[in-house]
Design an enzyme around this catalytic site. Structure first.
Site, mmCIF file in Angstrom:
data_model
loop_
_atom_site.group_PDB
_atom_site.id
_atom_site.type_symbol
_atom_site.label_atom_id
_atom_site.label_comp_id
_atom_site.label_asym_id
_atom_site.label_seq_id
_atom_site.Cartn_x
_atom_site.Cartn_y
_atom_site.Cartn_z
ATOM 1 C CD GLU A 1 -35.602 38.197 36.604
ATOM 2 O OE1 GLU A 1 -34.676 38.465 36.056
ATOM 3 O OE2 GLU A 1 -36.654 38.248 35.557
ATOM 4 C CD GLU B 1 -37.814 33.735 37.516
ATOM 5 O OE1 GLU B 1 -37.774 35.512 36.741
ATOM 6 O OE2 GLU B 1 -38.037 33.645 38.453
#
Length: 725
Positions: A119, A139
């Site tokens: 990210e 995640e």
């Protein structure tokens, strides 16, 4: 992915005017709060300094970043750490400072760029990667969604379909594929990585390369109508494959928000959703399993002594049946030379044939080349005697569950194997002291209990007796690691940890059915709860011969709390023995599809009349919640006994044993973690109530009673639980 010591970043400005910010937080450069705040400080300093023209972010020692530091989640979930307001890091720091910068930035990616690591990289204006780097957003494996803008930026870089696939499956892509997808802009060798990234950043500044702000990119996004169809299809797939999980659907909703209302709106929705999911039982359960799995190889009094595993260069397996051939397959797949011993040539050829078939199925699925197949099968040698056992380092016995046969084998092994050789048994229920009764080598006898099919199932139950030497445990832990199993070290007793905990699983089902509940409804409800199959379908799969043999072990050793039903023996008398005979609790057609059998009623009625049990009208209309509790609370009760007796080192080991040995759903955190979410008082009161109606089978054990009286957690360590260890 936890951090050791204080993580940080360092800033170095080169003569070329490029600021290099390096993430340092071994072993995988995880993004702890220390690292994130240090990254923010160094980024802001680079923006302030006039001589800095552009910025490159990289990770120390060949790893970009393995993602957000998972150890920090525990603190946030438990409220020990202050949470900054939702979106502070994601919107105000990562988006507004890093992405909204007046100086171009490039991520130089080697090794891992996972979760928060990827990210941060996606916020940069460009990404340069090595061919073997792994990029992904895993995640969802922790019951969460990406929380630093991944749900918004990944679709803008690789398109909606691929972004959803990467997030929903948690599968990373390698450098070259990432480049083909548009996730990275160039592939270079590790030694060229930083210099290429520096030049690339200057090229962006000079407008020789495009200055791309990922959040504003729209060329990879399909038109809204088409995008909504893709999202609708993804939701349907998720509901089908993971009906009990909400977070994958939340992930899809958050992606949709960004497509429909713009990236910034998507970021705020992501931040809010992340906070809600972080406090969900699913996320707490999956994070617990993540750490519990990594903790199974730490055994107090064994792995903390500084013992070094001895080298294992040759392994022998006795018995080429389903288990023995599976164990041999697992070993040769990890490059161990294996001797497979059988009693006659017919059995030996059948055993070798099974190993070949196991490997061939990998070739068929494209997981193994023909060349690798030849090399792997060449590690296997079949024998009919003990002649070649004189230099083996470990023997794993995997013959049928017959005490006298196992005793004879162990007496022979003592004669033919070298003094250092580890003598292991794959027994699933028989006491190891009994197996080794006719030997003098008690310090090197150990249980190596695999689960079927042994080359596929991830759990290895390592069973030590009071005499097993710590060195032998350390050696077997190392072998387990090399053959990619998760080991759980347990004490010696009938059924050890997994089979002992779960013997009430089928027995509770039989008790309910004899008192009027429906076999097929029970299996449906238990499958819906998340088990791979209900107790009756499982009994059919295992086979009634095995079910009766193991059942007898429990009746003999725990007579006061076993439920003795005649349903299975009555069916077996009629030639029904489960799936192998195409008839058990279900009937099986050509494709082994299980169908309910109306004939089952007569066996249940006959068993009832033998037991003198009458139908209880309450059990005819049980709710799904009641079925789940009446099947699993006896399992929880037995798990409490296993813990109290010190058979398991810690509750988390039993959670892993339940998940990996019995298929208990990981998103429920394992058997005792799940029980703690319901509370010891509640479980105790339910068991007490049922034991008053249906007898000793449900009677809560002393450990559970004591925990309930204090309102204490079942998993918290107690002094007496460790008394045997």
């Amino acid at each position: 992915m936890g951090s050791r010591g204080k993580g940080r970043t360092v800033l170095e400005v080169g003569a070329d005017g490029v600021a290099l910010i390096t993430i340092i937080n071994p072993p995988v450069n995880s993004l702890s709060f220390d690292v994130l705040y240090s990254l923010k400080d160094n980024f802001e300093e680079a923006l302030r300094r006039n001589e800095v023209k552009a910025i490159v972010i990289t990770g120390a020692k060949g790893k970009f970043s393995g993602g957000f530091d998972i150890t920090a989640f525990g603190g946030l979930q438990g409220g020990q750490k202050d949470e900054s307001k939702p979106g502070f890091m994601s919107v105000e720091v990562i988006t507004d400072i890093f992405e909204g910068t007046s100086k171009p930035s490039v991520a130089a990616i080697d090794g891992l760029a996972l979760g928060g690591g990827l990210e941060v990289a996606m916020v940069c204006n460009s990404r340069i990667s090595t061919p073997n780097a792994q990029l992904g957003l895993p995640e969802l494996q922790l019951g969460l969604i990406p929380g630093f803008g991944g749900t918004q930026r990944l679709p803008r870089l690789v398109g909606i379909a691929k972004a959803l696939e990467m997030m929903l499956t948690s599968k990373p892509v390698k450098g070259q594929e990432a480049c083909d997808l548009g996730l990275v802009d160039a592939i270079v060798s590790p030694d060229q990585l930083v210099s290429t990234a520096r030049q690339w950043a200057l090229d962006i500044l000079e407008r020789r390369r495009p200055w791309v702000v990922t959040l504003h990119k729209t060329d990879k996004l399909e038109p809204l109508g088409e995008a909504r169809e893709m999202l609708k299809f993804a939701r349907a797939q998720v509901r089908k494959q993971a009906p009990n999980l909400k977070h994958p659907l939340v992930c899809i909703d958050v992606v949709e928000e960004g497509i429909a209302s713009g990236g910034r709106s998507g970021l705020w929705k992501e931040a809010e959703a992340f906070q809600v999911l972080l406090h969900s039982d699913t996320s707490k359960s999956l994070i617990h399993i993540f750490f519990a799995q990594r903790g199974t190889s730490k055994v107090p009094g064994v792995t903390d002594r500084g013992l070094v595993p001895r080298r294992v260069t040759k392994v022998a397996v006795i018995g080429g049946g389903l288990m023995g051939s599976g164990i041999a397959t697992a070993l040769i797949l990890s490059s161990y030379p294996v001797i497979l011993k059988e009693v006659n040539d017919k059995f030996l050829q059948a055993g070798i044939g099974r190993v070949r078939a196991n490997l061939q199925s990998r070739v068929k699925k494209g997981k193994m080349t023909q060349e690798k197949f030849e090399k792997t099968i060449s590690l296997l040698k079949g024998v009919l005697d003990y002649e070649s056992f004189k230099d083996v380092d470990i023997v794993i016995e995997a013959v049928i569950e017959k005490v006298s046969l196992k005793q004879q084998i162990f007496a022979d092994l003592e004669k033919y194997c070298p003094q250092h050789c580890i003598l292991a048994s794959n027994t699933s229920t028989i006491d190891l002291n009994l197996i080794g009764e006719k030997t003098k080598s008690h310090d090197r006898i150990i249980g190596a209990h695999f689960f079927s099919p042994a080359h596929v199932m991830p759990l290895l139950e390592i069973v030590r007796t009071n005499q097993t030497s710590p060195q032998v445990v350390v050696d077997l832990l190392e072998v387990g690691k090399k053959i990619k199993k998760t080991p759980v070290v347990v004490g010696n007793c009938t059924g050890f940890a997994v089979n002992r905990m779960f013997f009430p699983y089928t027995q509770a089902g039989l008790l309910l059915v004899e008192h009027g509940a429906d076999v097929y409804q029970i299996d449906r409800v238990i499958t819906k709860f998340g088990m791979p199959m209900g107790p009756f379908r499982l009994a059919d799969l295992v086979g009634f011969g095995v079910a009766i043999a193991t059942g007898m072990q429990f009746i003999e050793n725990f007579p006061e709390r076993t439920y003795k039903s005649m349903i299975i023996p009555l069916m077996q008398e009629d030639g029904r023995a489960g799936e192998s005979t195409r008839k058990g609790f279900y009937t099986y057609g050509d494709k082994r599809k299980a169908s309910p059998d109306p004939e089952l009623k007569k066996y249940i009625e006959k068993s009832r009349s033998i037991s003198g049990v009458s139908i209880d009208s309450k059990l005819l209309k049980l709710s799904e919640k009641d079925i789940v509790e009446m099947i699993f609370f006896p399992v929880v009760n037995e798990a409490c006994r296993v813990l109290a007796e010190g058979i398991a080192v810690k509750a988390a080991d039993l959670d892993i044993a339940a998940v990996m040995g019995m298929g208990f759903p990981p998103y429920r955190g394992g058997i005792l973690f799940w029980a703690d979410l319901l509370g010891s008082k509640y479980i105790y009161s339910r068991l007490e109530e049922w034991s008053n109606i249906y007898g000793e089978f449900f009677k809560p054990c002393a450990y559970l009673a004591e925990r309930a009286a204090k309102g204490a957690s079942l998993s918290a360590p107690s002094k007496q639980a460790n008394s045997r260890l």
